[in-house]
Design a protein around this motif. Sequence first.
Motif, PDB file in Angstrom:
ATOM      1  N   LEU A   1      79.262  37.130 -31.241  1.00 24.67           N
ATOM      2  CA  LEU A   1      80.715  37.005 -31.365  1.00 24.67           C
ATOM      3  C   LEU A   1      80.970  36.083 -32.549  1.00 24.67           C
ATOM      4  CD1 LEU A   1      83.285  36.181 -28.520  1.00 24.67           C
ATOM      5  CD2 LEU A   1      83.497  35.311 -30.839  1.00 24.67           C
TER       6      LEU A   1
ATOM      7  N   TYR B   1      83.938  34.679 -35.370  1.00 20.16           N
ATOM      8  CA  TYR B   1      85.404  34.566 -35.441  1.00 20.16           C
ATOM      9  C   TYR B   1      85.860  34.092 -36.820  1.00 20.16           C
ATOM     10  CZ  TYR B   1      85.109  29.448 -34.614  1.00 20.16           C
ATOM     11  OH  TYR B   1      84.836  28.105 -34.706  1.00 20.16           O
TER      12      TYR B   1
ATOM     13  N   ASP C   1      87.876  38.190 -22.674  1.00 19.64           N
ATOM     14  CA  ASP C   1      86.935  37.128 -23.066  1.00 19.64           C
ATOM     15  C   ASP C   1      87.514  35.758 -22.753  1.00 19.64           C
ATOM     16  OD1 ASP C   1      84.572  36.089 -24.730  1.00 19.64           O
ATOM     17  OD2 ASP C   1      86.289  35.158 -25.720  1.00 19.64           O
TER      18      ASP C   1
ATOM     19  N   PHE D   1      97.357  27.492 -27.168  1.00 20.61           N
ATOM     20  CA  PHE D   1      98.369  27.719 -28.215  1.00 20.61           C
ATOM     21  C   PHE D   1      99.772  27.414 -27.681  1.00 20.61           C
ATOM     22  CE2 PHE D   1      94.840  30.431 -29.482  1.00 20.61           C
ATOM     23  CZ  PHE D   1      94.789  30.280 -30.862  1.00 20.61           C
TER      24      PHE D   1
ATOM     25  N   ALA E   1      93.374  34.848 -37.569  1.00 16.51           N
ATOM     26  CA  ALA E   1      92.836  33.571 -38.055  1.00 16.51           C
ATOM     27  C   ALA E   1      93.367  32.393 -37.244  1.00 16.51           C
ATOM     28  CB  ALA E   1      93.099  33.407 -39.550  1.00 16.51           C
TER      29      ALA E   1
ATOM     30  N   GLY F   1      96.059  32.041 -35.576  1.00 16.11           N
ATOM     31  CA  GLY F   1      97.480  31.731 -35.771  1.00 16.11           C
ATOM     32  C   GLY F   1      97.908  31.605 -37.222  1.00 16.11           C
TER      33      GLY F   1
ATOM     34  N   VAL G   1      91.795  39.549 -29.794  1.00 16.44           N
ATOM     35  CA  VAL G   1      93.033  38.862 -30.167  1.00 16.44           C
ATOM     36  C   VAL G   1      93.472  37.996 -28.994  1.00 16.44           C
ATOM     37  CG1 VAL G   1      95.291  39.188 -31.243  1.00 16.44           C
ATOM     38  CG2 VAL G   1      93.746  41.130 -31.050  1.00 16.44           C
TER      39      VAL G   1
ATOM     40  N   ASP H   1      79.399  28.559 -29.459  1.00 14.33           N
ATOM     41  CA  ASP H   1      79.421  27.719 -30.670  1.00 14.33           C
ATOM     42  C   ASP H   1      78.105  26.963 -30.860  1.00 14.33           C
ATOM     43  OD1 ASP H   1      81.907  28.682 -31.240  1.00 14.33           O
ATOM     44  OD2 ASP H   1      83.006  26.942 -30.508  1.00 14.33           O
TER      45      ASP H   1
ATOM     46  N   SER I   1      89.580  36.572 -33.514  1.00 10.88           N
ATOM     47  CA  SER I   1      90.594  35.865 -34.303  1.00 10.88           C
ATOM     48  C   SER I   1      91.026  36.623 -35.559  1.00 10.88           C
ATOM     49  CB  SER I   1      90.099  34.459 -34.694  1.00 10.88           C
ATOM     50  OG  SER I   1      89.579  33.784 -33.578  1.00 10.88           O
TER      51      SER I   1
HETATM   52  P1  NAD Z   1      93.838  34.911 -32.898  1.00  9.40           P
HETATM   53  O1  NAD Z   1      93.553  35.065 -34.338  1.00  9.40           O
HETATM   54  O2  NAD Z   1      93.659  36.067 -32.027  1.00  9.40           O
HETATM   55  O3  NAD Z   1      95.307  34.305 -32.778  1.00  9.40           O
HETATM   56  C1  NAD Z   1      95.875  33.970 -31.557  1.00  9.40           C
HETATM   57  C2  NAD Z   1      97.306  33.495 -31.776  1.00  9.40           C
HETATM   58  O4  NAD Z   1      98.079  34.595 -32.241  1.00  9.40           O
HETATM   59  C3  NAD Z   1      97.963  33.039 -30.477  1.00  9.40           C
HETATM   60  O5  NAD Z   1      98.889  32.013 -30.802  1.00  9.40           O
HETATM   61  C4  NAD Z   1      98.695  34.275 -30.021  1.00  9.40           C
HETATM   62  O6  NAD Z   1      99.767  33.945 -29.176  1.00  9.40           O
HETATM   63  C5  NAD Z   1      99.164  34.844 -31.341  1.00  9.40           C
HETATM   64  N1  NAD Z   1      99.428  36.298 -31.328  1.00  9.40           N
HETATM   65  C6  NAD Z   1      98.710  37.278 -30.712  1.00  9.40           C
HETATM   66  N2  NAD Z   1      99.281  38.481 -30.931  1.00  9.40           N
HETATM   67  C7  NAD Z   1     100.365  38.258 -31.712  1.00  9.40           C
HETATM   68  C8  NAD Z   1     101.348  39.102 -32.277  1.00  9.40           C
HETATM   69  N3  NAD Z   1     101.340  40.422 -32.087  1.00  9.40           N
HETATM   70  N4  NAD Z   1     102.321  38.537 -33.040  1.00  9.40           N
HETATM   71  C9  NAD Z   1     102.344  37.199 -33.251  1.00  9.40           C
HETATM   72  N5  NAD Z   1     101.443  36.336 -32.743  1.00  9.40           N
HETATM   73  C10 NAD Z   1     100.460  36.869 -31.975  1.00  9.40           C
HETATM   74  O7  NAD Z   1      92.929  33.674 -32.401  1.00  9.40           O
HETATM   75  P2  NAD Z   1      92.178  33.313 -31.070  1.00  9.40           P
HETATM   76  O8  NAD Z   1      93.022  33.433 -29.864  1.00  9.40           O
HETATM   77  O9  NAD Z   1      91.523  32.008 -31.341  1.00  9.40           O
HETATM   78  O10 NAD Z   1      90.990  34.380 -31.004  1.00  9.40           O
HETATM   79  C11 NAD Z   1      90.994  35.473 -30.127  1.00  9.40           C
HETATM   80  C12 NAD Z   1      90.026  35.296 -28.973  1.00  9.40           C
HETATM   81  O11 NAD Z   1      88.686  35.377 -29.451  1.00  9.40           O
HETATM   82  C13 NAD Z   1      90.104  33.956 -28.235  1.00  9.40           C
HETATM   83  O12 NAD Z   1      91.148  33.968 -27.283  1.00  9.40           O
HETATM   84  C14 NAD Z   1      88.729  33.883 -27.644  1.00  9.40           C
HETATM   85  O13 NAD Z   1      88.673  34.702 -26.490  1.00  9.40           O
HETATM   86  C15 NAD Z   1      87.858  34.487 -28.738  1.00  9.40           C
HETATM   87  N6  NAD Z   1      87.304  33.461 -29.676  1.00  9.40           N
HETATM   88  C16 NAD Z   1      86.055  33.011 -29.451  1.00  9.40           C
HETATM   89  C17 NAD Z   1      85.514  32.034 -30.282  1.00  9.40           C
HETATM   90  C18 NAD Z   1      84.126  31.526 -30.020  1.00  9.40           C
HETATM   91  O14 NAD Z   1      83.443  32.029 -29.154  1.00  9.40           O
HETATM   92  N7  NAD Z   1      83.659  30.533 -30.725  1.00  9.40           N
HETATM   93  C19 NAD Z   1      86.261  31.503 -31.335  1.00  9.40           C
HETATM   94  C20 NAD Z   1      87.529  32.012 -31.554  1.00  9.40           C
HETATM   95  C21 NAD Z   1      88.038  32.994 -30.720  1.00  9.40           C
END
Ligand code: NAD
Length: 319
Positions: A180, A182, A53, A29, A213, A215, A269, A124, A210
């Motif tokens: 998991l 998302y 994670d 990001f 969502a 971002g 998150v 995935d 997520s």
């Molecule tokens: P997310 O919905 O958690 O969003 C992350 C974004 O939001 C980043 O840009 C972060 O900097 C920002 N953010 C976090 N806290 C904030 C706040 N308080 N205010 C404003 N912005 C904020 O999406 P993500 O990172 O994709 O998902 C979370 C985690 O889940 C990932 O890091 C990963 O570990 C896991 N994940 C796994 C899969 C998978 O296995 N297929 C898919 C998606 C996510």
Amino acid sequence: MAMERRELGNTGLRLSCVGFGASPLGNVFGRVYPVAAVAAVRRALDLGINFFDTSPYYGGTVSEAVLGECLSEIGAPREEIVVSTKCGRYADGFDFSAERVSRSVDESLARLKLDYVDILHCHDIEFAPSLDQIVNETIPALQKIKEKGKARFIGITGLPLQIFTYVLDRVPPGSVDVILSYCHYGINDLTLADLLPYLKSKGIGVISASPLAMGLLTENGPPEWHPASEELKSACRAAAAHCKKKGKNISKVALQYSLMNKEISTVLVGMNSPEQVEENVAAALELSNVGIDEGLVREIEEILEPVKNQTWPSGIQES
Ligand code: NAD
């Protein structure tokens, strides 16, 4: 007040209700400097987050290496943290073969500087040539990894929800401990809710990732690569602007919304700075102490109504 911990299915693990998603540490990001990464992980541990994670896919192994460096620099006691990583998805593509996932876990452990991970997910699985490969080849290979003590529990991840029932209906009980999911349990998309009774009946732990969502539900908006339609992006932009106009932050209420369902063990998150960690932990504590701003939730839901449960294609079958 300490952050709430919740049981993860039948694993016996107790996870902080907010989990630390380390994909941002892979610069997914935007650039994250090592100092900020260590500070974010340290703050997370100090504030009671015990679940981290990552995946070899995030930033082409960078997220795993950075997380490993952070945990070892901080000296986090191994038995007090829960670390999950994944296999099968890499920067150069997908490979769910027994040979590749067996090699993958060793590479991940070296990068993470750990002897074992708590959870090893197939990453995935909708991108596997066939989900039957996951059932017949990958999960049995992961059982062997588990028997060798390199992973304590096994999980599967992906976007389309039907992949979970397909695999869980076909593998021996106890061979998959966790799923998991998302972008399916949040203020714009609640479709994971329908699957929760089924998962509970099988004793499967539920990690929902997520809540923002990826971002969409942030004031800064999503990264360039975000796969949502322009319609969904623009509705989320409008919702974020509405919150901002009222002096509220959409990310806080979105995270709180996802945290409300206790059938979900942890909400992952993505975080890249100590400030974000503090904001997200504070949001969880506020939810426990005061509850959610229900009026604001209704207003956001109204703005997002035209795109409710709208998702995007993911995987071999859907692309
Ligand atoms: P997310 O919905 O958690 O969003 C992350 C974004 O939001 C980043 O840009 C972060 O900097 C920002 N953010 C976090 N806290 C904030 C706040 N308080 N205010 C404003 N912005 C904020 O999406 P993500 O990172 O994709 O998902 C979370 C985690 O889940 C990932 O890091 C990963 O570990 C896991 N994940 C796994 C899969 C998978 O296995 N297929 C898919 C998606 C996510």
